[in-house]
Design a protein around this motif. Structure first.
Motif, PDB file in Angstrom:
ATOM      1  N   GLN A 238       0.833  -1.169   0.047  1.00  0.00           N
ATOM      2  CA  GLN A 238      -0.041  -0.049  -0.160  1.00  0.00           C
ATOM      3  C   GLN A 238       0.759   1.128  -0.026  1.00  0.00           C
ATOM      4  N   GLN A 239       1.869   1.301   0.664  1.00  0.00           N
ATOM      5  CA  GLN A 239       2.835   2.454   0.718  1.00  0.00           C
ATOM      6  C   GLN A 239       3.446   2.715  -0.747  1.00  0.00           C
ATOM      7  N   LYS A 240       3.929   1.460  -1.557  1.00  0.00           N
ATOM      8  CA  LYS A 240       4.072   1.729  -2.703  1.00  0.00           C
ATOM      9  C   LYS A 240       3.065   2.389  -3.660  1.00  0.00           C
ATOM     10  N   LEU A 241       1.744   1.860  -3.716  1.00  0.00           N
ATOM     11  CA  LEU A 241       0.592   2.450  -4.190  1.00  0.00           C
ATOM     12  C   LEU A 241       0.390   3.867  -3.992  1.00  0.00           C
TER      13      LEU A 241
ATOM     14  N   LEU B 196      -0.169  -4.214  -9.916  1.00  0.00           N
ATOM     15  CA  LEU B 196      -1.282  -3.389 -10.236  1.00  0.00           C
ATOM     16  C   LEU B 196      -2.533  -4.194 -10.904  1.00  0.00           C
ATOM     17  N   PRO B 197      -3.963  -3.581 -10.736  1.00  0.00           N
ATOM     18  CA  PRO B 197      -4.933  -4.536 -11.121  1.00  0.00           C
ATOM     19  C   PRO B 197      -5.048  -4.289 -12.659  1.00  0.00           C
TER      20      PRO B 197
ATOM     21  N   GLN C 140      -9.500   7.290  -8.568  1.00  0.00           N
ATOM     22  CA  GLN C 140      -7.932   7.322  -9.154  1.00  0.00           C
ATOM     23  C   GLN C 140      -6.981   6.400  -8.011  1.00  0.00           C
ATOM     24  N   ASP C 141      -7.244   6.275  -6.713  1.00  0.00           N
ATOM     25  CA  ASP C 141      -6.895   5.263  -5.826  1.00  0.00           C
ATOM     26  C   ASP C 141      -7.182   3.795  -5.908  1.00  0.00           C
TER      27      ASP C 141
ATOM     28  N   GLN D  95      -6.051   0.684  -4.030  1.00  0.00           N
ATOM     29  CA  GLN D  95      -6.159   1.010  -2.597  1.00  0.00           C
ATOM     30  C   GLN D  95      -7.307   1.468  -2.334  1.00  0.00           C
ATOM     31  N   PRO D  96      -7.826   0.883  -0.991  1.00  0.00           N
ATOM     32  CA  PRO D  96      -9.353   1.206  -0.376  1.00  0.00           C
ATOM     33  C   PRO D  96      -9.534   2.369   0.110  1.00  0.00           C
TER      34      PRO D  96
END
Length: 208
Positions: free
Chosen positions: A45-48, A185-186, A137-138, A143-144
């Protein structure tokens, strides 16, 4: 044309999209395709969160009880501005959305321009759907952000999230991932609320 606020009209997808498909890109049930290795959720999540500049191209499939539509999409994201362009298979732009510090601007297939300081409100005025545009955008990265609840897969990636907006409950299911420049990434997602479903297939991630 001068930017003006607009009134509600709900059949914009029919008007914008000339091709009605019998079968969408992945309108049928699909199996999940996850990365080949696991990640630690918090580190991932920090990378995202650090991923603030990117371009995405892909396809959108829209389904409701009366219609099925398909469009190409091109999304450019930076901290200053978000740009989303929808086009037909022939490359004709049918909608262009720009979100910046001033608000949201939409240009439609006829060259009409619309503006509102609230991107979500503008989309609602155009479509009647309270789609969480700003958070997408997240969400598109996995990212939730602002989700009411979410599920994490065994490998540390996001499995699904849910958010209630007014009386509308939105569900984002993550059906596939890819690895791009050491970031997972999705690339296959479904955003839905009854009776609407939006299938998202990413063909290319470009991290800048």
């Amino acid at each position: 044309m001068q930017m003006t606020q607009i009134s509600f009209f709900s059949k914009w997808l029919v008007r914008f999209t000339p091709i009605v498909l019998v079968l969408l890109l992945f309108g049928c049930e699909t199996t999940q395709h996850m990365p080949t290795h696991s990640v630690e959720y918090q580190d991932h999540q920090q990378k995202l969160s650090a991923l603030t500049h990117f371009r995405i191209t892909g396809k959108l499939g829209y389904i409701d009880p009366t219609q099925r539509q398909s469009l190409n999409f091109h999304w450019k994201q930076s901290p200053e501005k978000s740009e989303l362009r929808l086009s037909t298979f022939l490359g004709k732009t049918v909608l262009n959305l720009v979100i910046d510090d001033e608000g949201a601007k939409v240009t439609d297939i006829d060259g009409n321009r619309y503006f509102d300081k609230d991107a979500d409100l503008l989309f609602y005025q155009l479509t009647g759907m309270r789609l969480p545009i700003v958070y997408m955008q997240d969400w598109i990265k996995g990212q939730p952000t602002a989700a009411d609840n979410f599920q994490v897969a065994d490998n540390g990636t996001l499995l699904s999230l849910q958010q209630t907006r007014g009386e509308q409950i939105w569900l984002m299911d993550y059906k596939g991932y890819q690895e791009s420049e050491d970031v997972i990434l999705p690339n296959r997602m479904t955003l839905s609320r009854e009776p609407i479903k939006l299938n998202i297939a990413v063909s290319k991630w470009e991290i800048q």
